[in-house]
Design a protein around this motif. Structure first.
Motif, PDB file in Angstrom:
ATOM      1  N   UNK A 117       0.830  -1.209   0.000  1.00  0.00           N
ATOM      2  CA  UNK A 117       0.000   0.000   0.000  1.00  0.00           C
ATOM      3  C   UNK A 117       0.859   1.251   0.000  1.00  0.00           C
ATOM      4  N   UNK A 118       1.949   1.233   0.769  1.00  0.00           N
ATOM      5  CA  UNK A 118       2.842   2.392   0.816  1.00  0.00           C
ATOM      6  C   UNK A 118       3.493   2.622  -0.551  1.00  0.00           C
ATOM      7  N   UNK A 119       4.024   1.564  -1.148  1.00  0.00           N
ATOM      8  CA  UNK A 119       4.666   1.706  -2.463  1.00  0.00           C
ATOM      9  C   UNK A 119       3.637   2.135  -3.514  1.00  0.00           C
ATOM     10  N   UNK A 120       2.464   1.502  -3.485  1.00  0.00           N
ATOM     11  CA  UNK A 120       1.417   1.866  -4.444  1.00  0.00           C
ATOM     12  C   UNK A 120       0.964   3.303  -4.281  1.00  0.00           C
ATOM     13  N   UNK A 121       0.780   3.732  -3.044  1.00  0.00           N
ATOM     14  CA  UNK A 121       0.332   5.101  -2.779  1.00  0.00           C
ATOM     15  C   UNK A 121       1.381   6.117  -3.201  1.00  0.00           C
ATOM     16  N   UNK A 174      -1.623   3.801   4.874  1.00  0.00           N
ATOM     17  CA  UNK A 174      -0.913   2.716   5.570  1.00  0.00           C
ATOM     18  C   UNK A 174      -1.574   2.402   6.919  1.00  0.00           C
ATOM     19  N   UNK A 175      -2.042   3.415   7.627  1.00  0.00           N
ATOM     20  CA  UNK A 175      -2.734   3.177   8.896  1.00  0.00           C
ATOM     21  C   UNK A 175      -4.044   2.406   8.689  1.00  0.00           C
ATOM     22  N   UNK A 176      -4.782   2.775   7.654  1.00  0.00           N
ATOM     23  CA  UNK A 176      -6.047   2.084   7.367  1.00  0.00           C
ATOM     24  C   UNK A 176      -5.788   0.649   6.944  1.00  0.00           C
TER      25      UNK A 176
END
Length: 187
Positions: A117-121, A174-176
């Motif tokens: 998710x971090x890399x995608x975001x 990332x938190x979600x």
């Protein structure tokens, strides 16, 4: 996916697009020539791509781009032809927001959902930044202060709100993703 399943996902994506619009109204710092730092308005679009796949994510991002155009009203760009006006619409709205839905496709290869998710975001928000950067060079560069290279003006102006937006969105997503069960995500 059966018909009722598609309807359910469509409703969820519509709600995520509506949430993005609502979050976009919470602006911490609106910039004078467009752009702002918001309460993670890009996060719902990114989450649509992570939760339902890139096709639904792209549809959600495209829908959001149309809503942004309607609600923001496209300020009169310093252009004289329909081609250049269409380029403003594409770079500053349609491509810039639609691409956010690709986060799920970028996150898919990662076994750790938070890392994906971090890399995608970060990737999709960086592409949005590049869209605004290109638009700043091609269209909005006339506002660059005298003696400032147009590319530098665009890089700094757009970076001044996009980099904080990228950081805020990445943290929120990332938190979600960390808080929601892994089975909720297709990637």
């Amino acid at each position: 996916m059966n018909r009722s399943g598609k309807t359910f996902v469509l409703v969820k994506c519509a709600l995520l697009a509506a949430l993005a619009v609502a979050l976009n109204f919470v602006k911490f710092a609106p910039w004078p020539n467009g752009g702002s730092i918001t309460a993670a308005a890009m996060a719902p679009i990114v989450l649509a791509g992570l939760m339902f796949g890139y096709k639904w994510g792209l549809l959600t991002g495209f829908t959001y781009s149309l809503l942004q155009m309607l609600l923001d009203g496209i300020s009169a760009p310093p252009v004289e032809t329909v081609f250049w006006y269409a380029l403003v619409v594409l770079l500053d709205y349609v491509v810039a927001f639609t691409v956010l839905g690709l986060a799920g496709a970028i996150a898919k290869p990662f076994s750790n959902p938070v890392k994906g998710a971090v890399v995608g975001t970060l990737t999709v928000t960086a592409v949005r930044y590049l869209c605004h950067f290109a638009s700043g060079i091609l269209i909005w560069g006339v506002y660059a202060p005298e003696g400032t290279p147009v590319w530098l003006y665009s890089l700094l102006y757009n970076g001044s709100y996009m980099i904080p937006e990228m950081i805020i969105t990445t943290i929120v997503v990332s938190l979600i993703v960390n808080a929601i069960p892994k089975r909720s995500f297709v990637c």
